[in-house]
Structures are given as structure tokens and as C-alpha cells.
Design a protein around this motif. Structure first.
Motif, PDB file in Angstrom:
ATOM      1  N   TYR A   1       0.936  -1.352   0.104  1.00  0.00           N
ATOM      2  CA  TYR A   1      -0.067   0.121  -0.173  1.00  0.00           C
ATOM      3  C   TYR A   1       0.874   1.127   0.035  1.00  0.00           C
ATOM      4  O   TYR A   1       1.766   1.507   0.878  1.00  0.00           O
ATOM      5  CB  TYR A   1      -0.966  -0.134   1.098  1.00  0.00           C
TER       6      TYR A   1
ATOM      7  N   ALA B   1      -3.058  -0.068  -3.330  1.00  0.00           N
ATOM      8  CA  ALA B   1      -2.177  -1.397  -3.515  1.00  0.00           C
ATOM      9  C   ALA B   1      -1.830  -1.379  -4.676  1.00  0.00           C
ATOM     10  O   ALA B   1      -2.358  -1.409  -5.763  1.00  0.00           O
ATOM     11  CB  ALA B   1      -3.503  -2.391  -3.038  1.00  0.00           C
TER      12      ALA B   1
ATOM     13  N   ALA C   1      -5.604   1.174   3.538  1.00  0.00           N
ATOM     14  CA  ALA C   1      -6.266   2.061   2.674  1.00  0.00           C
ATOM     15  C   ALA C   1      -6.838   3.294   3.361  1.00  0.00           C
ATOM     16  O   ALA C   1      -6.531   4.382   3.001  1.00  0.00           O
ATOM     17  CB  ALA C   1      -7.322   1.421   1.908  1.00  0.00           C
TER      18      ALA C   1
END
Length: 402
Positions: free
Chosen positions: A63, A68, A185
Motif C-alpha cells: 500500500y 495497493a 487504505a
């Protein structure tokens, strides 16, 4: 390597290169090697029946500012003692480099035992594997939040208050990956990675590992050491204050029988701000190296620092992967980027020139001033340096050590 190759030869090489393993470690190692063989990710150098060198890579996602990027994590690189100095390691890593690139991985990461060989093939130091040493007494009473979460926030009563935490097993591998990916994320993490489902299943099935899964968090830990018992937290990631306290509370429940918690963390892990005393020691236990295998895919897949923008001409050199070489225009804005082949620059266009090591370090957020003094970049001007420093800014870390 193929499934019909002598796996015991790889085990013998592993013992001679890194020392012996216990029975449980050998069983885990065997499953790992067979899994990599099945996926075509285990490589060996043979001289007739003799295995002189071996390496493998793991199918991972890394990440960067929360986005990603596929990554090949190289591990288990070893050369037989009697074959060292004969070019076996270079031949092995050159083949591995070509294979990983040919299979479409934009990035590769490895932990170096020695850096000279890897640097000569384009890998460069990029980030750290950090460990926090936490006195168990510090977890006895974590600091309360300054305020309670509102119903609309993670951990607020609008989503059920405290999120349920349950034991996790090998059948939860896919869910573990999804939860960790969502946490990375949302936090816009840099460098953090997840592994493939098969690898996570093997890991969750390992002896001595205790794992817990929440809607927005995951914990995996075990006992560390035989005499002065400690707890080793392999992963503790949470997306909310409530889940962080629940998971650290599970670890804290062992405070009466251990003195120290060793935890794999990021450099700014919340644990430093959760304990009552400033006695959490965070250190970089292992540095890792990054190699960009496909610059266009690596830039397109990467996230960039919010609120920054750049348009810079780059000239890339890459003797190991010559198809990557050439003149490019890098464009970054709104947290995303692109890298496009460019024509001949005009006289007024400053062009920054990098080899594979310099480009890998830039990708990982190493400051341009550092790269210039190290001789890893040339050309450009103060304006390009400032723009690139802003968009690539990162403090990358890995939780896995492989």
C-alpha cells in the motif's frame, strides 16, 4: 524448482545457510516451499544433483498512500557455503528479476543480509520493519479517548458501539486480508503489505499463533522466548479507537505473566499515544530494499500525498531491465499519478535522471537532497526537487518479516 525436485536438498541448504530449525518450524517451512513451488515462485541453481542456491518470492500487495500495488516479496535467498563467490547468487537473482518482471509485478521488496549484490541489480534501501518494545505494565490501563466517538464515526454507537472481536482461524484468511487492506487504505499507509490467501492460511494454522478478527481490525500474537517469557505481536492493526483498545486489551491480559511485549508496528503506531507513560521504545529492527520492476504500472498504481501536484520529465536508466529505460513525463495530481513515454525535451525542460536504485528510493519517499548527495540522481532543478519531494513524501514500513 518443481514439485518432483528434492525438497530435502532445499532444507539442507537452508540449514547450512541460516542454521537449524525445530520440528514445528520445519513443517511450516515445508508447506511454504511447496506452496511457492506450486505457484511457480520457487527457484534453484543446480550443478547436476547438487542444489547450489535457492530463492523464492511471495505474492503480495503493498500500500502506498492507501492504494495497493502488486508486489513480489523475495525471501529465502541462500547460496551453499562451498559455492559462494562463484556468481551463483547473481545468476539466481538475475533470473528472479526477469521472472518477476515478466509476470507483471510492478514492485519487488526484500530484506538484505548483504546489500552489495542487490544494489548492483537495482534494489535500494527504502523502508523499515519497526518493533515496539512495550513494558507489560504500561498496557494495564490504556489512556481513555479525549471524547467518545459519535454515532457516525467508527466505534460510535451508530454502528453497534464496540465492534465484536472473535478468534480467527485458517478459514478466515480472506477476511483477514480484506480487513487489513481496508485499514491500510483508510489510514493511507505507505509500505504496509498483505499476502496471498494461501500464505495467510498457512500462517493462521501455525502452532503457537493466536489470532483475533474484528470488523475493522486484526491481531496475531504468540509467546516469545523460553525462559523470560515475552509476547510477540506479529500484527495489530485497527481502524478505530474502540477496536484498538479491544485488541491491545487482549494483549494486556497477559501482563501478569510477562514483562515485555514486542510488537511489529509502523513508525507512528498509536500504541505510543495509548499508554500512560512514554516508555514505548520504537526502533527500526530491519531495513528493506525496494526494486521498481515496471515504472509505468508502479506509478499508475501508487497513491500520492494529498494536495500535491507535479509535472516532471524523468530519464530512467535500467541495465537490468532495459525495456524500462527512456524519457518519461511524470504527472501527479489529486492523489494519483501517471508515467508516459515522452519525446525529446526542449531546452527549457529540466530533466531528472535516475537509475533503478535512485528511482526506487524516490518512489519510497527518500528526500531528493539525500539522493543527490548519494549520487543517485542528476539533472533537474530546485523546482523539480521540491515538486517530487512533496508528491512522493512517505515513511514506508512493513509488518511482515520474510
Amino acid at each position: 524448482m518443481r514439485a518432483d525436485d528434492d525438497i530435502d536438498a532445499e532444507l539442507d541448504l537452508r540449514h547450512r545457510a541460516f542454521g537449524p530449525m525445530g520440528e514445528a518450524d520445519r513443517a511450516y517451512w515445508r508447506g511454504e516451499v511447496l506452496g511457492c513451488i506450486e505457484g511457480g515462485r520457487q527457484f534453484g541453481v543446480w550443478d547436476g544433483p547438487d542444489l547450489l542456491g535457492a530463492a523464492r518470492y511471495y505474492d503480495m500487495r503493498q500500500y502506498w498512500h492507501g492504494r495497493a500495488v502488486p508486489m513480489a516479496g523475495v525471501g529465502g535467498v541462500k547460496v551453499a557455503p562451498e559455492a559462494r563467490g562463484r556468481g551463483v547468487g547473481r545468476a539466481l537473482m538475475t533470473e528472479l528479476l526477469a521472472e518477476m518482471s515478466g509476470r507483471g509485478y510492478p514492485l519487488s521488496v526484500l530484506y538484505p543480509a548483504t546489500a552489495r549484490l542487490y544494489r548492483s541489480l537495482g534494489w535500494e534501501l527504502a523502508g523499515g520493519h519497526y518493533q515496539a518494545d512495550v513494558p507489560a505494565r504500561s498496557l494495564g490501563g490504556l489512556l481513555p479517548p479525549d471524547r467518545q466517538a459519535t454515532p457516525a464515526e467508527p466505534g460510535g454507537h451508530g454502528d453497534g458501539g464496540e465492534r465484536g472481536v472473535r478468534r480467527a482461524g485458517l478459514d478466515d484468511a480472506k477476511a483477514v486480508i480484506e480487513v487489513l487492506g481496508a485499514v491500510h487504505a483508510a489510514a493511507r499507509d505507505c509500505g504496509a503489505a498483505t499476502m496471498d490467501v494461501a500464505s495467510v492460511r498457512r500462517w493462521l494454522a501455525g502452532n503457537g499463533l493466536f489470532a483475533y478478527l474484528a470488523q475493522d481490525g486484526f491481531l496475531a500474537y504468540g509467546w516469545h522466548g523460553q525462559t523470560d517469557k515475552a509476547i510477540r505481536v506479529e500484527i495489530l492493526q485497527a481502524g478505530s479507537a474502540a477496536t484498538a483498545r479491544q485488541l491491545w486489551g487482549i494483549v494486556a491480559s497477559h501482563a501478569s505473566v510477562t514483562q515485555t511485549i514486542h510488537a511489529a508496528v509502523g513508525p507512528a503506531d498509536p500504541i505510543t499515544w495509548l499508554t500512560t507513560e512514554p516508555d514505548v521504545a520504537v526502533r527500526n529492527a530491519h531495513g528493506w530494499m525496494l526494486r521498481v520492476l515496471d515504472p509505468v504500472a508502479a506509478i499508475t498504481g501508487r497513491g500520492f500525498a494529498a494536495g500535491t501536484s507535479a509535472r516532471v520529465m524523468l530519464r530512467l536508466a535500467d541495465p537490468g531491465l532495459p525495456d524500462n529505460a527512456g524519457l518519461y513525463t511524470l504527472t501527479v495530481g489529486d492523489g494519483a499519478g501517471s508515467l508516459d513515454r515522452a519525446g525529446t525535451p526542449g531546452r527549457a525542460d529540466p530533466v531528472l535522471t535516475l537509475g533503478p536504485r535512485g528511482f526506487a528510493a524516490l518512489y519510497a519517499g527518500v528526500p531528493l537532497a539525500t539522493l543527490r548527495v548519494a549520487g543517485l540522481v542528476s539533472g533537474g532543478d530546485p523546482g523539480t526537487d521540491a515538486a517530487l519531494g512533496a508528491v512522493f513524501a512517505a515513511s514506508p514500513y512493513l509488518l511482515y518479516y520474510f
